[in-house]
Design an enzyme around this catalytic site. Structure first.
Site, mmCIF file in Angstrom:
data_model
loop_
_atom_site.group_PDB
_atom_site.id
_atom_site.type_symbol
_atom_site.label_atom_id
_atom_site.label_comp_id
_atom_site.label_asym_id
_atom_site.label_seq_id
_atom_site.Cartn_x
_atom_site.Cartn_y
_atom_site.Cartn_z
ATOM 1 N N SER A 120 0.841 -1.193 0.000
ATOM 2 C CA SER A 120 0.000 0.000 0.000
ATOM 3 C C SER A 120 0.877 1.245 0.000
ATOM 4 C CB SER A 120 -0.882 0.003 1.262
ATOM 5 O OG SER A 120 -1.472 1.269 1.485
ATOM 6 N N TYR A 136 -2.331 -1.583 9.987
ATOM 7 C CA TYR A 136 -2.217 -1.634 8.528
ATOM 8 C C TYR A 136 -0.891 -1.052 8.063
ATOM 9 C CZ TYR A 136 -3.615 -0.933 3.614
ATOM 10 O OH TYR A 136 -3.693 -0.950 2.238
#
Length: 252
Positions: free
Chosen positions: A141, A164
């Site tokens: 990401s 995350y």
């Protein structure tokens, strides 16, 4: 681009995974689509009209369960590549930074990064055993590359989970680690780091996010698929240990 290639997609019932399965089939690949939620996967593929494609094989697999993953790779032959789209997390995932309990942080890191490690490890073992060219694509990401831009979440109930960010940044390094450990150009491990993907987010968030980009803002799923296909294809034969960012300039 993928004629005669056999590709494994883990986490195939998700938003990215199910779209990727369809794109890979369109590119001529044979696809083995696996997910813990096999029924959900079949529903998604049926809705897209791909569930009866002769190049598709569907089966259940818990990517976080060692026995499942080891058994799959031990009994599968002819794989040319794999993409890990799985996104395991517990029910407490997504809380604000000060609300995250240590136990939940550890649990989410173990579920997501731990399962990614297991998957990467078994892909490497498979290559060593088969001595067949293999391309692994890991999904990281933009928040594995840069710290969160918290201002884009103002006025919304959304946030960027700390778990995350920790997981996705570690995944980039883990992908490079296995590349240098295996040290064979026939085995490739690369990452794709997408920017945000549009999925019914609040308009206030979409507007703020777009202001940090170069024109489009939040991506559509299709904007990410081409890069994955490239990394699985022979066109990227000597691209190895890299992280390709697809984000309309969000990280600039």
């Amino acid at each position: 681009m993928l004629n005669n290639k056999k590709i494994l997609v883990a986490g195939a019932a998700g938003l990215l995974g199910s779209s990727l399965v369809c794109r890979l089939l369109d590119e001529g690949a044979q696809v083995v689509a696996v997910d813990l939620e096999e029924a959900r996967l079949l529903d998604r593929l049926s809705a897209s009209g791909y569930s009866t494609n002769p190049g598709l094989t569907v089966c259940a697999m818990d990517i976080g369960r060692k026995a499942d993953v080891v058994d799959f790779f031990s009994n599968t032959h002819g794989l040319d590549g794999a993409v890990n789209c799985a996104y395991p997390r517990n029910k407490q995932y997504g809380r604000g930074f000060f609300e995250v309990e240590l136990e939940d942080f550890n649990d989410n890191v173990s579920m997501h990064l731990g399962s990614s490690f297991l998957f990467i490890q078994e892909c490497a073992r498979y290559f060593k055993r088969s001595q067949r060219e293999f391309s692994l694509v890991n999904i990281s990401s933009v928040y594995g590359v840069i710290p969160p831009k918290f201002e884009v979440y103002e006025g919304t109930p959304m946030t960027m989970p700390v778990e995350y960010a920790a997981i996705k940044s570690a995944l980039i390094h883990l992908s490079k680690y296995v590349t240098t450990f295996v040290a064979d150009s026939r085995f490739r491990s690369n990452c794709v780091s997408p920017g945000g993907i549009r999925d019914k987010q609040p308009e206030a968030f979409l507007s703020r996010y777009k202001s940090s980009c170069l024109g489009k803002g939040m991506l559509d799923i299709e904007d990410v698929l081409g890069t994955i296909v490239f990394l699985l294809s022979d066109q990227s034969r000597y691209v190895n240990g890299q992280n390709i960012v697809v984000d309309d300039g969000f990280t600039l």
